[in-house]
Scaffold this active site. Structure first.
Site, PDB file in Angstrom:
ATOM      1  CE  LYS A  13      52.597  52.743  34.195  1.00  0.00           C
ATOM      2  NZ  LYS A  13      51.229  52.370  34.385  1.00  0.00           N
ATOM      3  CD  GLN A  60      48.452  54.456  34.138  1.00  0.00           C
ATOM      4  OE1 GLN A  60      48.912  53.699  33.472  1.00  0.00           O
ATOM      5  NE2 GLN A  60      48.376  54.761  35.466  1.00  0.00           N
ATOM      6  CG  ASP A  62      49.660  47.038  35.029  1.00  0.00           C
ATOM      7  OD1 ASP A  62      50.693  47.488  35.515  1.00  0.00           O
ATOM      8  OD2 ASP A  62      48.765  47.680  34.459  1.00  0.00           O
TER       9      ASP A  62
HETATM   10  N1  GUN Z   1      47.323  53.204  38.049  1.00  0.00           N
HETATM   11  C1  GUN Z   1      48.072  53.363  39.068  1.00  0.00           C
HETATM   12  N2  GUN Z   1      48.961  52.432  39.406  1.00  0.00           N
HETATM   13  C2  GUN Z   1      48.898  51.618  38.235  1.00  0.00           C
HETATM   14  C3  GUN Z   1      49.623  50.775  37.781  1.00  0.00           C
HETATM   15  O1  GUN Z   1      50.778  50.243  38.206  1.00  0.00           O
HETATM   16  N3  GUN Z   1      49.264  50.056  36.532  1.00  0.00           N
HETATM   17  C4  GUN Z   1      47.850  50.610  35.719  1.00  0.00           C
HETATM   18  N4  GUN Z   1      47.809  49.953  34.447  1.00  0.00           N
HETATM   19  N5  GUN Z   1      47.254  51.660  36.442  1.00  0.00           N
HETATM   20  C5  GUN Z   1      47.948  52.096  37.495  1.00  0.00           C
END
Ligand code: GUN
Length: 295
Positions: free
Chosen positions: A58, A102, A125
């Site tokens: 990211k 996350q 998200d």
């Molecule tokens: N953990 C697994 N997939 C995701 C996601 O799309 N966003 C976040 N914040 N955590 C995750």
């Protein structure tokens, strides 16, 4: 005997790269016009290897498109109230457009409490109740990133969903549940949702014109469970450890790709299918959040 077809391998990396290029071009013109650049804040709690890898991707993506980013890291011993205070601080920080925490989080921290504290207009998200619900409104705010990426992948490959029978296996809050709603609402599809209590899973998956699988069980979908000519979208990502793999692990989807692919018209690989699209959606949502705030 089933006849082997030639299938198209959907290239999520290529489509995500195209989207990033489009975003980078927009950011460059924002910069030229002297506008504030989009800013994504990322919170990572603990030192889970998979989460660290996702966060690295990211951060790299933000750098590639020219976004500002802030990465806040906390030990897995952080108390929930302290974490919530940091979220509120970022909510109130005018420079921050998007905010993600996350997942997964340590067991003593409630994902629900955390999500409920993120401002909906910074929730890139798309996890908050407001954004989840806005899927079925006329004016969605920020769409859940993984299903948004899946819909974009279908759109860019000209795969029609209207009137098709879409079967979604897995009803999680992150993927299956919002995807089902988006397929019915924006995709105008007939949707079947299967989950862990579904009886005779294969009887449902075999009817799918487009099969989506988001469970996290490698090898769950075998060739006998898929209709000839179906589109198969694999949203599963499981880290499987093994000495035979470079780095000591491999990322596996839920579909037995080698056996299922010859029956398909289109299929996504794992890795390199839906995964890169989730990050592309996160960037699209951050850009949108920034544009809405600049208005
Ligand atoms: N953990 C697994 N997939 C995701 C996601 O799309 N966003 C976040 N914040 N955590 C995750």
């Amino acid at each position: 005997m089933t006849e082997a077809t030639t299938y198209t391998r959907i290239d999520g990396r290529k489509i995500a790269a195209e989207i990033k290029q489009e975003i980078a071009t927009k950011v460059a013109s924002m910069k030229a016009e002297g506008k504030k650049l989009p800013h994504l804040a990322i919170i990572l709690v603990g030192d889970d290897g998979a989460s660290q890898t996702y966060v690295d991707h990211k951060v790299k993506a933000c750098k590639e498109v020219g976004f500002h980013y802030t990465l806040l890291r906390f030990a897995d011993t952080i108390q929930e109230d302290k974490l919530l205070k940091h979220i509120v601080q970022l909510n109130n920080d005018d420079d921050v457009d998007g905010l993600i925490v996350q997942l997964p989080l340590p067991a003593h921290i409630s994902v629900e409490h955390v999500t409920d504290h993120i401002r909906a207009d910074k929730d890139v998200d798309g996890f908050t109740n407001q954004n989840f619900g806005s899927i079925i409104s006329r004016h969605p705010l920020l769409l859940p990133a993984t299903p948004f990426g899946v819909m974009e992948l279908l759109r860019r490959y000209n795969i029609e969903t209207k009137g098709k029978h879409c079967v979604v296996v897995g009803a999680s809050r992150i993927a299956g549940a919002p995807l089902s709603m988006m397929l019915a609402e924006q995709g105008r599809a007939t949707v079947t949702i299967c989950h862990k209590y579904t009886q005779d899973l294969a009887s449902h998956t075999k009817q799918a014109d487009i099969l989506f699988v988001a469970v996290g069980k490698p090898g769950l979908i075998t060739e006998d469970m898929v209709k000839e000519g179906a589109v198969v979208i694999d949203i599963g990502t499981t880290r499987v450890e093994g000495k035979q793999y470079k780095n000591g692990y491999a990322i596996k989807g839920d579909v037995d790709f080698e056996k299922v692919a010859p029956k398909c018209s289109y299929i996504t690989p794992v890795p390199g299918g839906v995964g890169p699209m989730t990050i592309a959606s996160l960037l699209l949502n951050t850009l949108r959040a920034a544009e809405l705030r600049n208005k």
